[in-house]
Design an enzyme around this catalytic site. Sequence first.
Site, PDB file in Angstrom:
ATOM      1  N   ARG A 124       0.830  -1.187   0.031  1.00 20.87           N
ATOM      2  CA  ARG A 124      -0.196   0.108  -0.227  1.00 20.87           C
ATOM      3  C   ARG A 124       0.848   1.235  -0.017  1.00 20.87           C
ATOM      4  O   ARG A 124       1.754   1.491   0.835  1.00 20.87           O
ATOM      5  CB  ARG A 124      -0.955  -0.048   1.230  1.00 20.87           C
ATOM      6  CG  ARG A 124      -1.830   1.250   1.473  1.00 20.87           C
ATOM      7  CD  ARG A 124      -2.864   1.329   0.487  1.00 20.87           C
ATOM      8  NE  ARG A 124      -3.793   2.495   0.797  1.00 20.87           N
ATOM      9  CZ  ARG A 124      -3.784   3.784   0.777  1.00 20.87           C
ATOM     10  NH1 ARG A 124      -2.705   4.300   0.285  1.00 20.87           N
ATOM     11  NH2 ARG A 124      -4.927   4.538   1.087  1.00 20.87           N
TER      12      ARG A 124
ATOM     13  N   GLU B 199     -11.702   4.920  -5.165  1.00 19.48           N
ATOM     14  CA  GLU B 199     -11.921   3.500  -5.594  1.00 19.48           C
ATOM     15  C   GLU B 199     -12.114   3.028  -6.723  1.00 19.48           C
ATOM     16  O   GLU B 199     -12.690   3.762  -7.527  1.00 19.48           O
ATOM     17  CB  GLU B 199     -13.250   2.995  -4.387  1.00 19.48           C
ATOM     18  CG  GLU B 199     -12.976   3.016  -2.979  1.00 19.48           C
ATOM     19  CD  GLU B 199     -11.766   1.919  -2.683  1.00 19.48           C
ATOM     20  OE1 GLU B 199     -11.676   1.059  -3.376  1.00 19.48           O
ATOM     21  OE2 GLU B 199     -11.479   2.267  -1.327  1.00 19.48           O
TER      22      GLU B 199
ATOM     23  N   ARG C  38      -0.684  -5.875   4.605  1.00 19.95           N
ATOM     24  CA  ARG C  38      -0.154  -5.018   3.480  1.00 19.95           C
ATOM     25  C   ARG C  38       1.081  -4.230   3.894  1.00 19.95           C
ATOM     26  O   ARG C  38       0.889  -3.793   5.207  1.00 19.95           O
ATOM     27  CB  ARG C  38      -1.130  -4.042   2.998  1.00 19.95           C
ATOM     28  CG  ARG C  38      -2.386  -4.712   2.136  1.00 19.95           C
ATOM     29  CD  ARG C  38      -3.225  -3.752   1.583  1.00 19.95           C
ATOM     30  NE  ARG C  38      -3.578  -2.886   2.573  1.00 19.95           N
ATOM     31  CZ  ARG C  38      -4.448  -1.752   2.248  1.00 19.95           C
ATOM     32  NH1 ARG C  38      -5.111  -1.708   1.082  1.00 19.95           N
ATOM     33  NH2 ARG C  38      -4.977  -0.870   3.004  1.00 19.95           N
TER      34      ARG C  38
END
Length: 204
Positions: free
Chosen positions: A94, A102, A145
């Site tokens: 990330r 999104e 992540r």
Amino acid sequence: MRVWRIICDGTGYNEIDMRKLLDMAKCITIWVLLLVTACTGCKAFPRNDRMADESIPEVNEVTFEDYAGPYKVDYVIDGDTIIVLMEEKRVHVRLIGIDTPESASHDESENTEYGIMASEYTRTLLEDAEVYLEYDEEKEDQYGRELAYVYILDENQELKMVNLMLVSDGYAWPYPYAPNLKYKEQIESAFAKSEGNRHIPDKK
């Protein structure tokens, strides 16, 4: 103006033009300076290494401890999330300090055209590329992540931070989230300067 009794040739003194004498002196001085400079290795004009831009390390310096990689980008999920290969393992990364609209949510209603644009831009930068990762205080989020500042080498073989590029080019918002605030000011400044060149709406 002329001067007398400058040169003696054994039979008497000859006159010489003062202007010519001064020109001769200047020539001698210049030659002496040139010889001195050559003998000292031209140190009269030392190279100032500090004048170079130090914000981005040279390609031969990217192996220092603050960076990891290079890693091959395996897949671009969306504008701010990618998958890289680390020793044959697929790792989600990330991009920290930023947020993009999104485009890959399981809830289709959350995906937007702006998110698709941001994803495509990230894809043009990172698809099949090799990246270097710089970590901040917190290396991993609650979803497992890795959290990182992602760098690529440009055509001049200089490192460029993709997180910052996304904001500067109008595809991402600043998203400061403690404790990872190392580049908070730089990212917010880049976002302010991107006004008029943004491809996403203001964040609510």
